[in-house]
Design a protein around this motif. Structure first.
Motif, PDB file in Angstrom:
ATOM      1  N   CYS A  40       0.824  -1.209   0.000  1.00 42.34           N
ATOM      2  CA  CYS A  40       0.000   0.000   0.000  1.00 42.34           C
ATOM      3  C   CYS A  40       0.862   1.264   0.000  1.00 42.34           C
ATOM      4  CB  CYS A  40      -0.913  -0.009   1.228  1.00 42.34           C
ATOM      5  SG  CYS A  40      -2.025   1.404   1.308  1.00 42.34           S
ATOM      6  N   ASN A  41       0.562   2.162  -0.912  1.00 41.04           N
ATOM      7  CA  ASN A  41       1.178   3.496  -0.873  1.00 41.04           C
ATOM      8  C   ASN A  41       0.112   4.588  -0.860  1.00 41.04           C
ATOM      9  OD1 ASN A  41       0.221   3.551  -3.502  1.00 41.04           O
ATOM     10  ND2 ASN A  41       2.239   3.465  -4.461  1.00 41.04           N
ATOM     11  N   GLU A  42      -1.160   4.174  -0.654  1.00 42.01           N
ATOM     12  CA  GLU A  42      -2.271   5.134  -0.697  1.00 42.01           C
ATOM     13  C   GLU A  42      -3.283   4.799   0.395  1.00 42.01           C
ATOM     14  OE1 GLU A  42      -4.162   8.510  -2.023  1.00 42.01           O
ATOM     15  OE2 GLU A  42      -2.302   7.697  -2.826  1.00 42.01           O
ATOM     16  N   PRO A  43      -2.960   5.079   1.680  1.00 43.66           N
ATOM     17  CA  PRO A  43      -3.948   4.815   2.731  1.00 43.66           C
ATOM     18  C   PRO A  43      -5.122   5.783   2.637  1.00 43.66           C
ATOM     19  CG  PRO A  43      -2.084   5.995   3.640  1.00 43.66           C
ATOM     20  CD  PRO A  43      -1.724   5.678   2.211  1.00 43.66           C
ATOM     21  N   GLY A  44      -6.266   5.351   3.132  1.00 37.97           N
ATOM     22  CA  GLY A  44      -7.462   6.178   3.085  1.00 37.97           C
ATOM     23  C   GLY A  44      -7.722   6.885   4.408  1.00 37.97           C
ATOM     24  N   GLY A  45      -8.730   7.721   4.400  1.00 34.32           N
ATOM     25  CA  GLY A  45      -9.064   8.483   5.590  1.00 34.32           C
ATOM     26  C   GLY A  45      -9.587   7.649   6.733  1.00 34.32           C
ATOM     27  N   ALA A  73      14.587  -0.904  -4.401  1.00 35.66           N
ATOM     28  CA  ALA A  73      14.100  -1.356  -3.097  1.00 35.66           C
ATOM     29  C   ALA A  73      13.942  -0.186  -2.132  1.00 35.66           C
ATOM     30  CB  ALA A  73      15.051  -2.399  -2.523  1.00 35.66           C
ATOM     31  N   ALA A  74      14.881   0.771  -2.190  1.00 32.03           N
ATOM     32  CA  ALA A  74      14.797   1.935  -1.303  1.00 32.03           C
ATOM     33  C   ALA A  74      13.593   2.801  -1.644  1.00 32.03           C
ATOM     34  CB  ALA A  74      16.077   2.751  -1.410  1.00 32.03           C
ATOM     35  N   GLN A  75      13.295   2.952  -2.948  1.00 29.88           N
ATOM     36  CA  GLN A  75      12.123   3.735  -3.351  1.00 29.88           C
ATOM     37  C   GLN A  75      10.837   3.066  -2.868  1.00 29.88           C
ATOM     38  OE1 GLN A  75      11.845   4.534  -7.564  1.00 29.88           O
ATOM     39  NE2 GLN A  75       9.780   5.395  -7.405  1.00 29.88           N
ATOM     40  N   ALA A  76      10.769   1.743  -3.004  1.00 28.58           N
ATOM     41  CA  ALA A  76       9.588   1.019  -2.537  1.00 28.58           C
ATOM     42  C   ALA A  76       9.434   1.151  -1.033  1.00 28.58           C
ATOM     43  CB  ALA A  76       9.692  -0.456  -2.938  1.00 28.58           C
ATOM     44  N   GLU A  77      10.528   1.018  -0.297  1.00 27.69           N
ATOM     45  CA  GLU A  77      10.467   1.122   1.153  1.00 27.69           C
ATOM     46  C   GLU A  77      10.043   2.520   1.588  1.00 27.69           C
ATOM     47  OE1 GLU A  77      10.454  -0.243   4.940  1.00 27.69           O
ATOM     48  OE2 GLU A  77      10.808  -1.437   3.127  1.00 27.69           O
ATOM     49  N   ALA A  78      10.547   3.552   0.897  1.00 27.19           N
ATOM     50  CA  ALA A  78      10.186   4.928   1.233  1.00 27.19           C
ATOM     51  C   ALA A  78       8.696   5.171   1.033  1.00 27.19           C
ATOM     52  CB  ALA A  78      11.003   5.898   0.383  1.00 27.19           C
ATOM     53  N   GLN A  79       8.132   4.576  -0.037  1.00 30.52           N
ATOM     54  CA  GLN A  79       6.691   4.726  -0.277  1.00 30.52           C
ATOM     55  C   GLN A  79       5.882   4.134   0.866  1.00 30.52           C
ATOM     56  OE1 GLN A  79       6.415   4.663  -5.193  1.00 30.52           O
ATOM     57  NE2 GLN A  79       5.521   3.021  -3.990  1.00 30.52           N
ATOM     58  N   MET A  80       6.288   2.959   1.338  1.00 27.70           N
ATOM     59  CA  MET A  80       5.531   2.312   2.408  1.00 27.70           C
ATOM     60  C   MET A  80       5.691   3.056   3.730  1.00 27.70           C
ATOM     61  SD  MET A  80       5.824  -1.745   1.563  1.00 27.70           S
ATOM     62  CE  MET A  80       7.404  -1.681   0.731  1.00 27.70           C
ATOM     63  N   CYS A  81       6.862   3.621   3.957  1.00 29.53           N
ATOM     64  CA  CYS A  81       7.063   4.420   5.170  1.00 29.53           C
ATOM     65  C   CYS A  81       6.178   5.664   5.158  1.00 29.53           C
ATOM     66  CB  CYS A  81       8.536   4.812   5.314  1.00 29.53           C
ATOM     67  SG  CYS A  81       9.622   3.455   5.782  1.00 29.53           S
ATOM     68  N   ARG A  82       6.071   6.305   3.983  1.00 28.08           N
ATOM     69  CA  ARG A  82       5.191   7.469   3.884  1.00 28.08           C
ATOM     70  C   ARG A  82       3.740   7.059   4.107  1.00 28.08           C
ATOM     71  NH1 ARG A  82       8.759   8.850  -0.404  1.00 28.08           N
ATOM     72  NH2 ARG A  82       7.328   7.984  -1.964  1.00 28.08           N
TER      73      ARG A  82
END
Length: 383
Positions: free
Chosen positions: A158-163, A221-230
């Motif tokens: 997931c890189n797009e959590p909802g409200g 891998a770092a880009q993917a991890e950064a997306q999930m952290c955000r």
């Protein structure tokens, strides 16, 4: 390729994956835009995916919205989940018909194996709960078992959590950590549109080996991890789970139950969209002329009056008692029963409640006005 190495594929590689699944006889399920929502349904190819669409979620509110990019998986979970396909809302157990003086019985043909694309981490956690209910008890549910055994699960991190999402609070996301065959992370910027693919099973490894792609780099891998952290830092809701069992067990007469009962319609929406609720009923439907009958299994809900019916009437006649039963079971007694919470933090019950009842808010309010435990009184847990 090392056993757990990640690969990088593009849109063409994803299209090859879908064709490969269909060629192997799978019925492919994936996200698509239908009836004003983003839902899981049968898809034929890449064009069916909801490119450039997402949704805005709040308590009692769901609205589609176009994105400013062409992300295929930039959506928030919709009203249905893998439960709708692994444990369908209505399924025939058997048919019976009268032929002369004999009764003949027949069962449905075994379903085609499913390949479900786009499952989020919260829904993987929900599948694990349903597995425990239907497969790991004293009696195995054969109807669920045949679908589950043949299902191939392709998760999307997931890189797009909802409200209304709070998977981080429940420890179920946003990363898919177990229960999947493959896990994708969509990488989309001005230079590329690609998917980092991680292997979760031997079946997944075999699928990946046949796809056009290349080994993923450390930067990928770092880009993917950064997306999930955000994504983890952008949850729309939070729920404090520390001591939640005792909080609910100690407060069966909390005034908050009255407050929520005044708003709750007992419409059963929350249990219908919940990916872990498993209650069902079995009933027989016969033809008018008595020549045949069908036994069916349908989802049921603890919010209906008939659910708790025993000889003489329903045990839980008030909405207050039914909501209290649902929430206490979901967040407390479920842990005693199955060893985990019955909530995975997907937020569907909040989004699809017509009056916007929010279980995270109910727990917060209950904590703020919790009744202290009476000294010397032995704890009594609801059955």
């Amino acid at each position: 390729m090392p056993p757990n190495a990640a690969s990088l594929i593009d849109r063409q590689g994803l299209s090859v994956l879908l064709r490969q699944l269909q060629a192997q006889g799978y019925e492919v399920i994936g996200p698509c835009r239908r009836d004003g929502a983003l839902v899981y349904d049968r898809i034929a190819g890449l064009d069916d995916l909801p490119a450039g669409w997402t949704a805005d979620l709040e308590a009692g509110r769901y609205r589609l919205r176009e994105r400013d990019d062409a992300a295929l998986f930039g959506y928030v979970v919709g009203p249905n989940s893998a439960k709708n396909f692994l444990n369908p809302a209505r399924q025939t157990v058997f048919w019976m018909r009268r032929v002369g003086d004999e009764l003949q019985f027949s069962e449905p043909e075994p379903p085609r194996p499913l390949a479900i694309l786009g499952i989020r981490a919260c829904d993987l956690a929900a599948i694990a709960i349903q597995d425990q209910v239907f497969l790991q008890g004293a009696q195995v549910d054969q109807h669920y078992a045949v679908r589950r055994e043949n299902a191939l699960l392709i998760a999307v991190n997931c890189n797009e959590p909802g409200g209304t999402c709070f998977c981080v609070s429940m420890g179920t996301g946003p990363r898919a950590s177990q229960g999947h065959d493959l896990a994708l992370t969509e990488l989309l910027d001005d230079q590329r549109h690609a998917f980092l693919v991680e292997v979760g099973s031997a079946r997944g490894r075999d699928l990946l080996a046949a796809l056009p792609g290349q080994p993923a780099t450390e930067d990928d891998a770092a880009q993917a991890e950064a997306q999930m952290c955000r994504a983890a830092g952008r949850m729309g809701r939070q729920m404090e789970t520390e001591g939640i069992q005792q909080l609910l067990y100690d407060n069966p007469e909390h005034p908050r139950w009255n407050d929520v009962a005044e708003r709750c319609l007992a419409c059963t929406n929350c249990t219908m969209v919940c990916p872990t609720c498993f209650c069902h009923q079995v009933k027989d439907d016969s033809t008018l002329d008595g020549s045949g009958a069908e036994r069916v299994r349908e989802w049921d809900s603890c919010f209906s009056t008939e659910f708790s019916y025993m000889h003489g009437g329903a045990v839980r006649q008030s909405v207050r008692s039914r909501y209290r039963q649902w929430l206490t079971h979901k967040l407390a007694a479920w842990i005693d029963q199955f060893g985990s919470s019955g909530c995975v933090g997907c937020g569907r019950c909040i989004t699809w409640c017509p009056t916007g009842i929010d279980l995270t808010e109910e727990i917060r309010a209950m904590r703020a006005q919790a009744a202290p435990a009476a000294p010397g009184v032995e704890e009594i847990k609801p059955s």
